[in-house]
Design a protein around this motif. Sequence first.
Motif, short mmCIF file in Angstrom:
data_model
loop_
_atom_site.label_atom_id
_atom_site.label_comp_id
_atom_site.label_asym_id
_atom_site.label_seq_id
_atom_site.Cartn_x
_atom_site.Cartn_y
_atom_site.Cartn_z
N GLU A 1 -15.46 -10.22 5.90
CA GLU A 1 -15.34 -8.66 5.38
C GLU A 1 -13.82 -8.57 4.97
O GLU A 1 -13.40 -8.00 3.96
CB GLU A 1 -15.83 -7.85 6.42
N ALA A 2 -13.06 -9.07 5.76
CA ALA A 2 -11.49 -8.76 5.66
C ALA A 2 -11.03 -9.56 4.35
O ALA A 2 -10.38 -9.17 3.55
CB ALA A 2 -10.81 -9.43 6.75
N ASP A 3 -11.67 -10.90 4.32
CA ASP A 3 -11.40 -11.96 3.15
C ASP A 3 -12.05 -11.33 1.80
O ASP A 3 -11.23 -11.57 0.80
CB ASP A 3 -12.05 -13.21 3.35
N ARG A 4 -13.08 -10.61 1.88
CA ARG A 4 -13.69 -9.83 0.68
C ARG A 4 -12.82 -8.95 0.05
O ARG A 4 -12.67 -8.73 -1.05
CB ARG A 4 -15.06 -9.35 1.13
N ARG A 5 -12.21 -8.21 0.88
CA ARG A 5 -11.13 -7.20 0.33
C ARG A 5 -9.56 -7.77 0.08
O ARG A 5 -9.06 -6.93 -0.66
CB ARG A 5 -11.08 -6.09 1.72
N ASP A 6 -9.28 -8.57 0.93
CA ASP A 6 -8.06 -9.27 0.78
C ASP A 6 -8.08 -10.88 1.14
O ASP A 6 -7.79 -11.18 2.02
CB ASP A 6 -6.89 -8.56 1.69
N PRO A 7 -8.35 -11.51 0.01
CA PRO A 7 -8.57 -12.94 0.20
C PRO A 7 -7.38 -13.63 0.92
O PRO A 7 -6.23 -13.28 0.59
CB PRO A 7 -8.70 -13.39 -1.10
N CYS A 8 -7.55 -14.46 1.99
CA CYS A 8 -6.62 -14.92 2.76
C CYS A 8 -5.54 -14.34 3.46
O CYS A 8 -4.42 -14.50 3.36
CB CYS A 8 -5.86 -15.96 2.03
N GLU B 1 -2.95 -11.80 8.47
CA GLU B 1 -3.30 -11.18 10.05
C GLU B 1 -4.78 -11.79 10.35
O GLU B 1 -4.92 -12.20 11.50
CB GLU B 1 -2.87 -9.74 10.11
N ALA B 2 -5.77 -11.54 9.39
CA ALA B 2 -7.04 -11.86 9.62
C ALA B 2 -7.24 -13.25 10.47
O ALA B 2 -7.91 -13.49 11.40
CB ALA B 2 -8.09 -11.58 8.49
N TYR B 3 -6.52 -14.35 9.73
CA TYR B 3 -6.62 -15.59 10.10
C TYR B 3 -6.03 -15.64 11.57
O TYR B 3 -6.35 -16.50 12.13
CB TYR B 3 -6.25 -16.53 8.98
N HIS B 4 -4.77 -15.04 11.50
CA HIS B 4 -4.29 -15.25 12.79
C HIS B 4 -4.95 -14.64 14.02
O HIS B 4 -5.01 -15.15 15.15
CB HIS B 4 -2.80 -14.52 12.93
N ARG B 5 -5.68 -13.71 13.74
CA ARG B 5 -6.40 -12.84 14.63
C ARG B 5 -7.64 -13.97 15.06
O ARG B 5 -8.19 -13.85 16.34
CB ARG B 5 -7.01 -11.68 14.17
N MET B 6 -8.18 -14.71 14.21
CA MET B 6 -9.17 -15.62 14.24
C MET B 6 -8.73 -16.68 15.02
O MET B 6 -9.50 -17.33 15.95
CB MET B 6 -9.81 -15.95 12.74
N LEU B 7 -7.38 -17.04 14.97
CA LEU B 7 -7.02 -18.22 15.69
C LEU B 7 -6.66 -17.68 17.24
O LEU B 7 -7.04 -18.45 18.32
CB LEU B 7 -5.61 -18.47 15.28
N GLN B 8 -6.30 -16.53 17.48
CA GLN B 8 -6.27 -15.88 18.78
C GLN B 8 -7.82 -16.06 19.30
O GLN B 8 -8.03 -16.01 20.51
CB GLN B 8 -5.72 -14.36 18.68
N PHE B 9 -8.72 -15.69 18.52
CA PHE B 9 -10.04 -15.58 19.26
C PHE B 9 -10.20 -16.96 19.61
O PHE B 9 -11.16 -17.08 20.87
CB PHE B 9 -10.95 -15.30 18.09
N VAL B 10 -9.95 -17.74 19.01
CA VAL B 10 -10.16 -19.31 19.40
C VAL B 10 -9.56 -19.66 20.73
O VAL B 10 -10.28 -20.28 21.66
CB VAL B 10 -9.73 -20.30 18.21
N TYR B 11 -8.26 -19.15 21.03
CA TYR B 11 -7.61 -19.30 22.21
C TYR B 11 -8.51 -18.84 23.37
O TYR B 11 -8.24 -19.25 24.40
CB TYR B 11 -6.18 -18.97 22.05
N ALA B 12 -8.99 -17.39 23.15
CA ALA B 12 -9.48 -16.83 24.13
C ALA B 12 -10.83 -17.17 24.37
O ALA B 12 -11.45 -16.78 25.60
CB ALA B 12 -9.53 -15.12 23.61
N ARG B 13 -11.55 -17.97 23.58
CA ARG B 13 -13.08 -18.32 23.96
C ARG B 13 -13.18 -19.02 25.39
O ARG B 13 -12.63 -19.99 25.80
CB ARG B 13 -13.71 -19.14 22.93
#
Length: 335
Positions: free
Chosen positions: A162-169, A172-184
């Motif tokens: 959804e974030a990518d659809r509105r503003d590709p790449c 912050e969206a991808y950094h938030r996804m990286l933080q999600f990886v670390y928190a799993r």
Amino acid sequence: MANSDFRPVYHPAGHDNDLRVALQDLRTGRWMSMRTLLESTPDWTLWTQRTQVLGAIAAGSDAVQAWLAEDPRSVAATVMQARVVVERAVRAHREGHHRAQELWQEAWQACRTAANASPADPVPWVCLLALSQLDERQQLEEHRLHPPGPMLFPGPWGLLAEADRRDPCNREAYHRMLQFVYARKAGGSLSEAVNFVQWAASSAPDGSALHVLPLYVRVERYRREQGHEKALDLHWVTEDAERDAARALELWFRRTTPISHSLLDLNHLAHALWGALQFAEAATVFEELGPYFTSVPWVYRTRGRKGPGDAEDVFLRARSRCLAAPRTPGRGPHR
């Protein structure tokens, strides 16, 4: 600025002078400059950066609530309210606060309200991605969707889309996804993080800040492995490390304009090039940083000391070494 009197400073606005003015007012509880700034912000990249910085400061006051009370139909104020409550929820979770769950639910609702108020805006979806790291066991279905590619993990891929659809790449969206990886709790491994950032960078266009993502994972690996107790430079001069630094320099730094550069990205790139002994290339990044620096990643190169002054000392040594390096004609930034 190569002389011994130079002292770097940290400021969340960096080179964004208009943002600096708004932050000064916000720290005194005034919100008019923030409204004026956001109304004049020209694109989603800058909008995302500015709302993130403003949200971190506004989370400690009631300025955004006052703005909403004065102008309840303001879309910008609604988005900023999401920023504020998400920041508070993330902080409460990190600190183990007893209201963390309540704040999480409040923040989730504020994000949905902002998404409805501003349908084309990536920030509400970026905020939902920020909240996803609080769901460490991935109990919510939207946080364990099937990944879009091999070697990736179940996660909040729908939110990222959804974030990518509105503003590709969106950076912050991808950094938030990286933080999600670390928190799993089910994973959080560095191999998952490496697979994610390589996947993201491989499909990113020239000029995208996603080309800097691999440098963040390399710093995280160094931090987790307590790299200051090992041979200090070997982690940064491997073929993979040199390649990641060179790609970030060529595909991001040399193909974008300074206004779009995050201070953290610039510091990670300068750090990576210095560590890879690419001193002349690093010098151009230090020059663009000007008087500004961030303690991360330099703080992880302090041989066990973690004070802000120690990080500054490492930064100054690296900067001095790189600015003193001979330059090859024609290898400046390609803008």
